[in-house]
Design an enzyme around this catalytic site. Structure first.
Site, PDB file in Angstrom:
ATOM      1  N   HIS A   1       0.826  -1.207   0.000  1.00  0.00           N
ATOM      2  CA  HIS A   1       0.000   0.000   0.000  1.00  0.00           C
ATOM      3  C   HIS A   1       0.862   1.260   0.000  1.00  0.00           C
ATOM      4  CE1 HIS A   1       0.912   1.091   4.176  1.00  0.00           C
ATOM      5  NE2 HIS A   1       0.767  -0.179   4.491  1.00  0.00           N
TER       6      HIS A   1
ATOM      7  N   GLU B   1      -1.886  -7.081   7.833  1.00  0.00           N
ATOM      8  CA  GLU B   1      -0.558  -6.862   8.402  1.00  0.00           C
ATOM      9  C   GLU B   1      -0.374  -7.670   9.685  1.00  0.00           C
ATOM     10  OE1 GLU B   1       2.386  -6.657   8.134  1.00  0.00           O
ATOM     11  OE2 GLU B   1       2.954  -4.555   7.843  1.00  0.00           O
TER      12      GLU B   1
END
Length: 250
Positions: A16, A105
């Protein structure tokens, strides 16, 4: 990719774009931050070069997209999809998209939002950090994280391996190159490092000298050697095709 492997399915790992915490070096797991304006711009720059018909990541060749459910990952994927001018093509790719916690994550637990030196200070205060005795200092990939929601390497291994199993199962029947079956994974720095290590057969907590770093908004390629599902490789060098519309902008 050599002529022998031309058409072999690939896996593209996309981190990202930059957020306030990634810019400052703070560990960001479950905290759902948006991209910074400069993060949006850098993702758009990457997408303009790497994503689109005839480009490195060609929507017509993608069989699966796996995205983290965190906002920063979904926003990044959206910026890539915005490069697709045809509504039908975009809708087709969206139908192939899976959002899953398996590629979220790393769970940082008590370390969420802290800087590395703050984590090491916290661990020293708890008698945990080996650097007190001259040993190796804490490393998330090797040691994991404490507290509620904190993950150990074994926890991350289980969920990363589930994603890899899904990818290789799908791509097994496309190794002859006759059916487009590329995979795009949009996620985060630590989880993508873990994915790359597992793809190559290393344990996540194996302190290999070859380490992986993913800059915000970057693209990394993985694939197979000799069209063999068990010979998984890192594409250290990729040929970037020049699309026929390279002179135009969108």
């Amino acid at each position: 990719m050599s002529a022998e492997n031309e058409g072999t399915p690939r896996v593209f790992l996309i981190r990202h774009g930059e957020t306030e915490w990634s810019k400052n070096g703070r560990y960001t797991g479950i905290t759902d931050l948006p991209l910074l304006p400069e993060g949006v711009e850098k993702v758009q720059q990457t997408a303009s070069v790497a994503f689109g018909a005839g480009r490195l990541v060609d929507p017509s060749k993608i069989g699966l997209v796996v995205c983290s459910p965190r906002r920063r990952a979904r926003q990044t994927l959206g910026l890539f999809l915005d490069r697709i001018p045809e509504p039908a093509v975009r809708a087709s790719l969206e139908s192939k998209t899976t959002t899953t916690e398996d590629i979220a994550e790393w769970g940082y637990g008590d370390y969420e939002g802290l800087l590395t030196h703050q984590i090491r200070e916290l661990r020293r205060s708890r008698g945990l950090d080996g650097c007190e005795g001259g040993g190796r200092p804490w490393n998330a990939m090797l040691d994991g994280c404490e507290g509620p929601g904190g993950e150990l390497p074994a926890d991350v291994t289980r969920r990363v391996d589930r994603v890899i199993s899904r990818v290789t199962t799908m791509q097994r029947d496309a190794l002859d190159g006759r059916r487009p079956c590329d995979v795009v994974i949009v996620a985060h720095g630590h989880i993508l490092r873990a994915f790359a290590k597992r793809w190559l057969g290393f344990a996540i907590d194996d302190p290999v000298r070859l380490e992986f770093q993913f800059e915000p908004g970057s693209v990394c390629g993985l694939s197979y050697a000799h069209r063999n599902i068990d010979e998984r490789v890192l594409l250290a060098g990729m040929r970037w095709p020049v699309p026929s519309d390279s002179s135009s902008s969108s």
